[in-house]
Design a protein around this motif. Sequence first.
Motif, PDB file in Angstrom:
ATOM      1  N   LEU A   1       0.866  -1.285  -0.162  1.00 24.40           N
ATOM      2  CA  LEU A   1       0.083  -0.182   0.009  1.00 24.40           C
ATOM      3  C   LEU A   1       0.961   1.169  -0.011  1.00 24.40           C
ATOM      4  O   LEU A   1       1.476   1.489   1.133  1.00 24.40           O
ATOM      5  CB  LEU A   1      -0.925   0.036   1.174  1.00 24.40           C
ATOM      6  CG  LEU A   1      -2.271  -0.727   1.047  1.00 24.40           C
ATOM      7  CD1 LEU A   1      -2.957  -1.064   2.465  1.00 24.40           C
ATOM      8  CD2 LEU A   1      -3.126  -0.080   0.103  1.00 24.40           C
ATOM      9  N   LEU A   2       1.155   1.611  -1.168  1.00 25.32           N
ATOM     10  CA  LEU A   2       2.220   2.839  -1.350  1.00 25.32           C
ATOM     11  C   LEU A   2       1.468   4.050  -1.347  1.00 25.32           C
ATOM     12  O   LEU A   2       0.260   4.290  -2.129  1.00 25.32           O
ATOM     13  CB  LEU A   2       2.954   2.482  -2.703  1.00 25.32           C
ATOM     14  CG  LEU A   2       3.946   3.429  -3.178  1.00 25.32           C
ATOM     15  CD1 LEU A   2       5.027   3.106  -2.157  1.00 25.32           C
ATOM     16  CD2 LEU A   2       4.241   3.131  -4.693  1.00 25.32           C
ATOM     17  N   THR A   3       1.842   5.222  -0.665  1.00 27.05           N
ATOM     18  CA  THR A   3       1.273   6.590  -0.791  1.00 27.05           C
ATOM     19  C   THR A   3       1.711   7.159  -2.070  1.00 27.05           C
ATOM     20  O   THR A   3       2.677   7.093  -2.684  1.00 27.05           O
ATOM     21  CB  THR A   3       1.933   7.689   0.340  1.00 27.05           C
ATOM     22  OG1 THR A   3       3.520   7.602   0.096  1.00 27.05           O
ATOM     23  CG2 THR A   3       1.669   6.798   1.743  1.00 27.05           C
ATOM     24  N   ARG A   4       0.546   7.807  -2.511  1.00 29.18           N
ATOM     25  CA  ARG A   4       0.592   8.301  -3.962  1.00 29.18           C
ATOM     26  C   ARG A   4       1.842   9.443  -3.891  1.00 29.18           C
ATOM     27  O   ARG A   4       2.365   9.881  -5.020  1.00 29.18           O
ATOM     28  CB  ARG A   4      -0.500   8.893  -4.613  1.00 29.18           C
ATOM     29  CG  ARG A   4      -0.391   9.602  -5.774  1.00 29.18           C
ATOM     30  CD  ARG A   4      -1.743   9.725  -6.565  1.00 29.18           C
ATOM     31  NE  ARG A   4      -1.891   8.400  -7.425  1.00 29.18           N
ATOM     32  CZ  ARG A   4      -2.898   7.931  -8.133  1.00 29.18           C
ATOM     33  NH1 ARG A   4      -3.956   8.755  -8.314  1.00 29.18           N
ATOM     34  NH2 ARG A   4      -2.750   6.890  -9.169  1.00 29.18           N
TER      35      ARG A   4
ATOM     36  N   LEU B   1      12.568   4.034   1.111  1.00 30.09           N
ATOM     37  CA  LEU B   1      12.140   5.299   1.832  1.00 30.09           C
ATOM     38  C   LEU B   1      10.915   5.576   1.485  1.00 30.09           C
ATOM     39  O   LEU B   1      10.303   6.338   2.439  1.00 30.09           O
ATOM     40  CB  LEU B   1      13.110   6.147   1.384  1.00 30.09           C
ATOM     41  CG  LEU B   1      14.389   6.023   2.441  1.00 30.09           C
ATOM     42  CD1 LEU B   1      15.408   7.112   2.011  1.00 30.09           C
ATOM     43  CD2 LEU B   1      14.371   5.906   3.906  1.00 30.09           C
ATOM     44  N   HIS B   2      10.135   5.413   0.270  1.00 29.44           N
ATOM     45  CA  HIS B   2       8.895   5.812  -0.007  1.00 29.44           C
ATOM     46  C   HIS B   2       7.905   5.098   0.765  1.00 29.44           C
ATOM     47  O   HIS B   2       7.893   3.859   1.166  1.00 29.44           O
ATOM     48  CB  HIS B   2       8.825   5.640  -1.519  1.00 29.44           C
ATOM     49  CG  HIS B   2       7.424   6.089  -1.985  1.00 29.44           C
ATOM     50  ND1 HIS B   2       6.976   6.128  -3.353  1.00 29.44           N
ATOM     51  CD2 HIS B   2       6.256   6.370  -1.350  1.00 29.44           C
ATOM     52  CE1 HIS B   2       5.666   6.681  -3.506  1.00 29.44           C
ATOM     53  NE2 HIS B   2       5.287   6.674  -2.471  1.00 29.44           N
ATOM     54  N   LYS B   3       7.088   5.970   1.726  1.00 29.44           N
ATOM     55  CA  LYS B   3       6.534   5.440   2.676  1.00 29.44           C
ATOM     56  C   LYS B   3       5.258   4.273   2.099  1.00 29.44           C
ATOM     57  O   LYS B   3       4.474   4.714   1.138  1.00 29.44           O
ATOM     58  CB  LYS B   3       5.457   6.306   3.173  1.00 29.44           C
ATOM     59  CG  LYS B   3       4.542   6.103   4.444  1.00 29.44           C
ATOM     60  CD  LYS B   3       4.007   7.285   5.074  1.00 29.44           C
ATOM     61  CE  LYS B   3       3.556   6.734   6.605  1.00 29.44           C
ATOM     62  NZ  LYS B   3       2.522   8.022   7.306  1.00 29.44           N
ATOM     63  N   HIS B   4       5.296   3.012   2.714  1.00 27.50           N
ATOM     64  CA  HIS B   4       4.399   1.864   2.250  1.00 27.50           C
ATOM     65  C   HIS B   4       4.140   1.137   3.357  1.00 27.50           C
ATOM     66  O   HIS B   4       4.999   0.800   4.231  1.00 27.50           O
ATOM     67  CB  HIS B   4       5.137   1.192   1.212  1.00 27.50           C
ATOM     68  CG  HIS B   4       6.523   0.535   1.460  1.00 27.50           C
ATOM     69  ND1 HIS B   4       7.569   1.018   1.493  1.00 27.50           N
ATOM     70  CD2 HIS B   4       6.499  -0.532   1.584  1.00 27.50           C
ATOM     71  CE1 HIS B   4       8.544   0.300   1.768  1.00 27.50           C
ATOM     72  NE2 HIS B   4       8.010  -0.757   1.984  1.00 27.50           N
ATOM     73  N   MET B   5       2.847   0.461   3.291  1.00 21.92           N
ATOM     74  CA  MET B   5       2.552  -0.594   3.991  1.00 21.92           C
ATOM     75  C   MET B   5       2.694  -1.885   3.239  1.00 21.92           C
ATOM     76  O   MET B   5       2.666  -1.754   1.983  1.00 21.92           O
ATOM     77  CB  MET B   5       1.296  -0.218   4.758  1.00 21.92           C
ATOM     78  CG  MET B   5       1.260   0.839   5.952  1.00 21.92           C
ATOM     79  SD  MET B   5       1.446   2.629   5.131  1.00 21.92           S
ATOM     80  CE  MET B   5      -0.110   2.764   4.235  1.00 21.92           C
TER      81      MET B   5
END
Length: 307
Positions: free
Chosen positions: A104-107, A152-156
């Motif tokens: 689940l990656l922040t756009r 580093l790209h915010k992701h769950m």
Amino acid sequence: MDESYVLSKFDDLLKSGRVLYDEKQEVVRRLDEQLEFHFIVSSALAKKPLRPGSDNEGKGSGASSTDTEGSDISTEGFVISEMNGGSHLLVANKFSYGKPHLLLLTRDASRRQYEPLDQRDIDAMWAALTSAAKHDYMAFYNCGRDAGCSRLHKHMQLVPKPAHSFADFLDNNDNGDNNWTESVAPKVPFQWFHRRFDVGAAGHVESAEEVMRTYSTLLEHAAAIQPNIAKQVQSAGAAGATCAHNVILTRRGIIVIPRRRASVEPAGGANALGMLGVIAVASKEEVDDWVQLGLTRVLAELGVARY
């Protein structure tokens, strides 16, 4: 999340060879200090270029998708759908040890993995968990290098709930109430903070806002015993960092685990699932490394030791 569509898209990516998943992966069980560990031995992980805590963390190839310009997670060809009104993307994990194994990656590619979860993140995780019908899923978040993140790209992340883990107590309510007690949870060698939700007729709490409030409370407890915010800000080179921690979320409860380090050599590292005794490795030799060091001893060093 349309689970049938997600499973179909994930299968298509497997057949095309874009997503790597070992259909013959093996689960190796080991017992230590009355805790049962489950090692997922998957050849797909042998091809993964980075390990949790690597010095190369955050130096990925960069996303070629315009939706995630500036990201260090390549998404082109792996995006399955949008989530939460477009605030997040549901993306297949190229190196999967679950079927499916999703991100689940922040756009917004400026969001960073050392930041705490916010309401939009919780909304996306909760929607994925509560809309699934074919599988019972587990969502998790590795916040910061010391928590086992490799990008580093915010992701769950989202995987079918493991058959066995240290989190099984969230599904067992022997006391007939919704209180969490040490007598219910297993005696893990590290500090953790957990809460079983007061579930309704749907089998889960109705409000993602309630989940967010619970997470915020547990994170305060974690930060109080692991005040390494300055360390993370320094290593990340940016403000907004919180203490290194793992989050594990199911429809029935949540766990927050403060972390001190990502790995203990030569055993390798552990992410959120690893701290629950579900450890993904590329070979049985890695299992031997863990056993030689002592399974509970390693987890105590990765987290904040209880004793």
